[in-house]
Design a protein around this motif. Structure first.
Motif, PDB file in Angstrom:
ATOM      1  N   ILE A 219       0.839  -1.196   0.000  1.00  0.00           N
ATOM      2  CA  ILE A 219       0.000   0.000   0.000  1.00  0.00           C
ATOM      3  C   ILE A 219       0.873   1.245   0.000  1.00  0.00           C
ATOM      4  O   ILE A 219       2.022   1.201   0.452  1.00  0.00           O
ATOM      5  N   GLY A 220       0.329   2.328  -0.494  1.00  0.00           N
ATOM      6  CA  GLY A 220       1.062   3.594  -0.463  1.00  0.00           C
ATOM      7  C   GLY A 220       1.178   4.128   0.956  1.00  0.00           C
ATOM      8  O   GLY A 220       0.196   4.117   1.709  1.00  0.00           O
ATOM      9  N   GLU A 221       2.363   4.576   1.318  1.00  0.00           N
ATOM     10  CA  GLU A 221       2.569   5.132   2.659  1.00  0.00           C
ATOM     11  C   GLU A 221       1.631   6.308   2.914  1.00  0.00           C
ATOM     12  O   GLU A 221       1.164   6.523   4.048  1.00  0.00           O
ATOM     13  N   ASN A 222       1.333   7.075   1.873  1.00  0.00           N
ATOM     14  CA  ASN A 222       0.449   8.232   2.030  1.00  0.00           C
ATOM     15  C   ASN A 222      -0.944   7.819   2.503  1.00  0.00           C
ATOM     16  O   ASN A 222      -1.605   8.555   3.241  1.00  0.00           O
ATOM     17  N   VAL A 223      -1.396   6.630   2.109  1.00  0.00           N
ATOM     18  CA  VAL A 223      -2.712   6.153   2.538  1.00  0.00           C
ATOM     19  C   VAL A 223      -2.686   5.812   4.021  1.00  0.00           C
ATOM     20  O   VAL A 223      -3.632   6.093   4.757  1.00  0.00           O
ATOM     21  N   LEU A 224      -1.593   5.214   4.481  1.00  0.00           N
ATOM     22  CA  LEU A 224      -1.476   4.913   5.912  1.00  0.00           C
ATOM     23  C   LEU A 224      -1.442   6.197   6.740  1.00  0.00           C
ATOM     24  O   LEU A 224      -2.078   6.285   7.795  1.00  0.00           O
TER      25      LEU A 224
ATOM     26  N   SER B 137       6.462   3.108  -6.812  1.00  0.00           N
ATOM     27  CA  SER B 137       5.302   4.013  -6.671  1.00  0.00           C
ATOM     28  C   SER B 137       5.649   5.218  -5.801  1.00  0.00           C
ATOM     29  O   SER B 137       4.873   5.626  -4.938  1.00  0.00           O
ATOM     30  N   LYS B 138       6.816   5.789  -6.040  1.00  0.00           N
ATOM     31  CA  LYS B 138       7.235   6.948  -5.261  1.00  0.00           C
ATOM     32  C   LYS B 138       6.481   8.196  -5.719  1.00  0.00           C
ATOM     33  O   LYS B 138       6.269   8.409  -6.912  1.00  0.00           O
ATOM     34  N   CYS B 139       6.067   8.979  -4.763  1.00  0.00           N
ATOM     35  CA  CYS B 139       5.371  10.231  -5.051  1.00  0.00           C
ATOM     36  C   CYS B 139       5.511  11.133  -3.839  1.00  0.00           C
ATOM     37  O   CYS B 139       6.201  10.789  -2.870  1.00  0.00           O
ATOM     38  N   ARG B 140       4.860  12.272  -3.877  1.00  0.00           N
ATOM     39  CA  ARG B 140       4.872  13.176  -2.736  1.00  0.00           C
ATOM     40  C   ARG B 140       3.497  13.820  -2.616  1.00  0.00           C
ATOM     41  O   ARG B 140       2.783  13.975  -3.614  1.00  0.00           O
TER      42      ARG B 140
ATOM     43  N   LEU C  30       4.694  15.437   2.403  1.00  0.00           N
ATOM     44  CA  LEU C  30       5.069  14.047   2.682  1.00  0.00           C
ATOM     45  C   LEU C  30       5.681  13.390   1.456  1.00  0.00           C
ATOM     46  O   LEU C  30       5.145  13.519   0.352  1.00  0.00           O
ATOM     47  N   ASN C  31       6.784  12.686   1.641  1.00  0.00           N
ATOM     48  CA  ASN C  31       7.309  11.789   0.615  1.00  0.00           C
ATOM     49  C   ASN C  31       6.726  10.401   0.849  1.00  0.00           C
ATOM     50  O   ASN C  31       6.666   9.932   1.987  1.00  0.00           O
ATOM     51  N   SER C  32       6.309   9.770  -0.213  1.00  0.00           N
ATOM     52  CA  SER C  32       5.627   8.487  -0.063  1.00  0.00           C
ATOM     53  C   SER C  32       6.142   7.476  -1.078  1.00  0.00           C
ATOM     54  O   SER C  32       6.651   7.842  -2.146  1.00  0.00           O
TER      55      SER C  32
END
Length: 285
Positions: A69-74, A90-93, A177-179
């Motif tokens: 899962i994407g860290e941003n969702v957590l 799946s790196k994003c910010r 946030l970096n995700s």
């Protein structure tokens, strides 16, 4: 027999890269079209294909044992759920963006403004940290159009390449946030399934390490071997094998993929020839 229940995103880029990772760690999934659940053929595991935003609750309730899962969702929906591995894809910010025509010097310029976002919890935490009061307009979908149609003064959204912001005449101003994709674990995972998870995590670590390294082979006159060994930033000591040609040897080693181009000229200047660089599928240390 106990089976590890794995959740991945039902569709999208995270789905594709998650399935590739499972394939890379030797887990073969019989994935028929439009299936919501599929069993692994060669590992005691089942894969659940879920909406990304629903996965945290499935983890929380113990319906699934682990998820990609994407860290941003957590951060947004499940700060109580732990992850055990960053997966490197799946790196994003998550960033704040404003119209290019809007004067902007600092986060304080958003005081009293309307911000459109799909990440209200993440935004509220950031604004509180920076002592800024703003009104949030929660949107599920195309957040970037909100300033253009008068719904908001700014947006907070996921940014990858930045092309979507550019197309909508928006400019990224603040990084929240970096995700990237992570391996998250249910707090209710059983002892038996924790053992299966440990095996999967070991395999994942081997694959991720391999992606950062290259296997290098080169030939060199024997008198140059000591200098070549000094140049090579290998894991330990390179393997040296004699060639059929008298006075020549082949050196084999593993180096960080980002270091190779920095040392290639020095290797050539010190007698290295026939240099081959090969990808590594798995690396167990």
């Amino acid at each position: 027999m106990s089976k590890l229940k794995i959740a991945i995103q039902k569709s999208g880029r995270l789905h594709q890269e998650s399935m590739q990772l499972l394939k890379d760690i030797g887990i073969s999934i019989d994935n028929g079209k439009d299936q919501l659940k599929a069993s692994a053929q060669n590992f005691p595991a089942e894969v659940f294909y879920l909406r990304n935003g629903d996965i945290p609750q499935y983890l929380r309730d113990g319906v699934v044992d682990m998820a990609i899962i994407g860290e941003n969702v957590l951060v947004e929906k499940a700060t109580d759920i732990n992850f055990v591995e960053r997966l490197g894809f799946s790196k994003c910010r998550v960033s704040i963006a404003v119209p290019k025509a809007m004067p902007y010097e600092s986060i304080k310029d958003l005081e009293g403004k309307q911000i459109a976002t799909s990440y209200p919890n993440t935004v509220n935490q950031f604004l509180t940290k920076n002592n800024v009061n703003a009104d949030l307009h929660i949107i599920n979908g195309s957040v970037e159009i909100a300033p253009n149609i008068g719904l908001a003064d700014a947006i907070v959204d996921i940014v990858s390449s930045g092309s979507t912001l550019f197309k909508n005449n928006l400019e990224e101003q603040e990084l929240i946030l970096n995700s990237e994709a992570v391996l998250a674990v249910s707090p209710l995972i059983s002892i038996e399934n924790q053992s299966l998870l440990d095996k999967i995590q070991f395999r994942i670590q081997s694959v991720l390490k391999a992606r950062n390294y290259r296997y290098v082979l080169l030939n060199t006159p024997d008198e140059h071997i000591p200098r070549i060994i000094e140049i090579l930033p290998g894991m330990k000591s390179p393997t040296v094998l004699p060639l059929a040609k008298q006075g020549w040897s082949s050196l084999h080693t593993v180096i960080d993929k980002n270091q190779f181009w920095n040392i290639i000229d020095e290797l050539k200047q010190n007698g290295a020839e026939g240099i081959l660089v090969c990808p590594i599928e798995k690396m167990v240390i």
